[in-house]
Scaffold this active site. Structure first.
Site, short mmCIF file in Angstrom:
data_model
loop_
_atom_site.label_atom_id
_atom_site.label_comp_id
_atom_site.label_asym_id
_atom_site.label_seq_id
_atom_site.Cartn_x
_atom_site.Cartn_y
_atom_site.Cartn_z
N LYS A 74 0.85 -1.20 0.00
CA LYS A 74 0.00 0.00 0.00
C LYS A 74 0.88 1.25 0.00
CE LYS A 74 -4.13 1.71 2.51
NZ LYS A 74 -4.93 1.51 3.74
N SER B 98 -9.96 2.06 2.81
CA SER B 98 -9.06 2.78 1.93
C SER B 98 -8.17 1.87 1.07
CB SER B 98 -8.17 3.71 2.76
OG SER B 98 -7.30 2.96 3.59
N SER C 171 -10.02 -0.52 6.89
CA SER C 171 -9.43 -0.34 5.55
C SER C 171 -8.74 -1.57 4.98
CB SER C 171 -8.41 0.81 5.58
OG SER C 171 -9.10 2.04 5.64
#
Lengths: 98, 500
Positions: B80, B155, B179
């Site tokens: 990420k 997210s 997330s």
């Protein structure tokens, strides 16, 4: 109902150093009001005797030995800066001319 | 499509060990898939495929010369983009950090490098991880491989979509209020938020420091376990890092069992407010859990009613403080207004230009929650609610080994459906947020498709702090039962993507 006004939003944005444009002030005034109206109900769940929790896993006094370990060089620390000179971060004037 | 990309990480490990395939072949197969579907799904913000191939080559060389290798050596992964990397930009999905290259690797990235896992690239996210859909990424949203008109969750929608479109077998996510778990649920993948402190946050661009936790994204529970065993463990660079070992997640996943377990259904997180198809799959899963020898009990967590409200005060408060570092001085963008502005005006103009709408909204909300006149009513009250939620969990875990709920109230929604209504967007995390407030671990495991839209549904298991292994044990057991019934894996239900 919340008492969020455009004046308050401008004040908060100034504290947070964000130069909002007028359309954002209008939109955030409305949205902040709705969000605060919604979250305000938490006060009905608690009383003055309820203890606070700021951190999920209790920890106290996390220290390490005071010994020098490798760290970023000055060059590495400055590598992402928008402006630099003489081994320092270069910024605009801190104070107004007045 | 190359068969290699459909393999789980655990299978790739075995094939590599037997010499049936090389790491270069595996890595190249995933790079080929990225070129085929990458544009359509938009999972990656930056690719590091050349470096990945170099690592793969080195793994193959060492294997050929008989050297011992770490467990996941040669298995590709994606990271990420809110974790720092020295060989690719780190933007956290924000314009304010566009092009920034960090001078150090996050601890998790260092561990992946030590494990010799080829890192394919950095995955998309809502700006600074604020959102549930990736629609708040400054670089455009990622798509859900099950239906490209729908969100991949957020997210961490880059990481969930990369794994569910076979561009990588594994990915790293971060979970502040769901997330990792919400994107897992809506893409039919497995996502875990470990116990707070179980994985070092050094090098993670902080959103809300008392809630953030890094964890694995995978297509099977065992794969996630393999990854948590690599990234977990004490790190002196993170002062909140746990010193005690949590044991082997791989052993827990391999021993997977539900027999004799007490499984608590959270009264407040089932029924009303949850999509019918989600409720149906959840009810079936509970039946399977019972049939496997577990006992279902109902647990009451009355304070959960206030969890979202407390979260949307604590998170903005912490974020408004954490994001103060983006001030145009040390890194990132600088916008200088005309004339001879002071640094204060430069900062304000930079933050206006560099931050997107959700970030500004939350910074302003957080600034308000922390301000003198409203502290007690908002932030102070939220910290007290946090205590109540921890007490609810303590009481629930006195009667149950693990707790369950659907991971999310709905399946993946369409782009644009909630983006203009912050309160509707915040509700996606209703089931995942309590775990972050209490610091406990949670896992989302796919349990089939909703009847009305044929989109993935996830079940969430929660365990007491430090008992991450329990999640892998029950998660793997349920996954095994479901795969037995289906005769295939969850991702085998997914429609073929264009280009495959």
């Amino acid at each position: 109902m919340s008492d969020v006004t455009p004046h308050l939003v401008r004040h908060l944005a100034n504290l947070a150093r964000i130069e909002l444009d007028e359309s954002e002030v209008v939109r955030f005034t409305e949205q902040l009001g709705l969000i605060l109206d919604s979250v305000a109900k938490i006060s009905s769940a608690i009383d003055e005797n309820t203890p606070s929790t700021s951190h999920p896993i209790p920890l106290t006094n996390v220290f390490r030995e005071d010994i020098i370990e490798p760290s970023l060089s000055q060059e590495q620390a400055l590598s992402g800066a928008p402006d630099q000179g003489q081994g320092r971060f270069r910024v605009a004037a801190i104070l107004d001319e007045e | 499509m190359s068969e290699l990309i459909r393999k789980n990480a655990s299978e790739l490990v075995e094939m590599l060990a037997k010499g049936e395939v090389s790491s270069v072949e595996i890595t190249q197969a995933h790079i080929d898939q990225i070129s085929k579907v990458g544009d359509a799904v938009h999972s990656f913000l930056h690719l590091t495929t050349e470096n990945a191939l170099a690592v793969a080559k080195e793994v193959d060389r060492r294997r050929a010369s008989g050297e011992s290798l770490p467990a996941l050596a040669g298995v590709p992964i994606a990271v990420k983009d809110n974790l720092t990397t020295t060989d690719a930009p780190t933007t956290a999905g924000s314009k304010i950090l566009e092009g920034w290259i960090a001078p150090y690797d996050a601890t998790v990235v260092t561990r992946l490098r030590q494990e010799m896992m080829p890192i394919l690239g950095k995955t998309n996210l809502d700006e600074f991880a604020m959102g549930s859909s990736t629609e708040f990424s400054a670089y455009g949203p990622s798509k859900n491989p099950w239906d490209l008109t729908r969100i991949p969750g957020g997210s961490g929608g880059g990481s969930s979509s990369v794994v569910s479109s076979f561009q990588s077998p594994l990915a790293i996510g971060s979970d502040t209020g769901g997330s990792i778990r919400f994107p897992g649920a809506v893409t039919g993948t497995v996502g875990i938020k470990p116990t707070y402190g179980a994985v070092s946050r050094y090098g993670l661009i902080a959103l809300a420091s008392s809630l953030d936790q890094i964890g694995p994204v995978a297509r099977s529970v065992l794969d996630a376990a393999l990854l948590q065993d690599v990234i977990g463990g004490y790190d002196p660079r993170d002062s909140t890092s746990l010193k005690d070992s949590l044991g082997s997640m791989v052993e827990a996943a391999k021993s997977g069992s539900l027999k004799g377990k007490k499984v608590g259904v959270i009264k407040q997180l089932s029924g009303a407010g949850f999509q019918q198809g989600v409720q149906n799959r959840f009810a079936e899963a509970l039946k399977l859990i019972t049939d496997a020898g577990a006992e279902i009990v109902e647990v009451d967590c009355p304070s959960f009613e206030y969890a979202i409200d407390a979260y949307y005060l604590i998170l903005p408060a912490e974020a408004s403080s954490n994001l103060a570092k983006f001030d145009s001085v040390r890194f990132g963008m600088r916008v200088t207004p005309e004339g001879n502005p002071t640094i204060e005006r430069v900062m304000a103009a930079t933050r206006e230009a560099g931050f997107g709408p959700e970030v500004k909204r939350r910074i302003i909300l957080g600034t308000y929650a922390l301000s003198a006149g409203s502290f007690d009513k908002f932030y102070g009250a939220a910290l007290k609610v946090r205590t109540l939620i921890q007490r609810d969990f303590d009481a629930a875990f006195a009667n149950a080994d693990v707790l369950v709920s659907p991971t999310a109230p709905t399946t993946a929604f369409k782009f644009g459906e909630k983006v203009a209504d912050p309160l509707a967007m915040y509700l996606n995390d209703i089931a995942t947020i309590p775990a972050n407030l209490a610091g406990i671990p949670g896992i989302s495991v796919p349990i089939g498709l909703a009847d009305e839209d044929q989109l993935p549904v996830g079940i969430q298991f929660l365990a007491p702090a430090h008992k991450d292994a329990a999640l892998y044990e029950v998660g793997a057991a349920l996954e095994g039962i479901l795969e037995g019934i289906w005769g295939k894996r969850m991702m085998d239900f997914a429609p073929k993507l264009e280009g495959n």
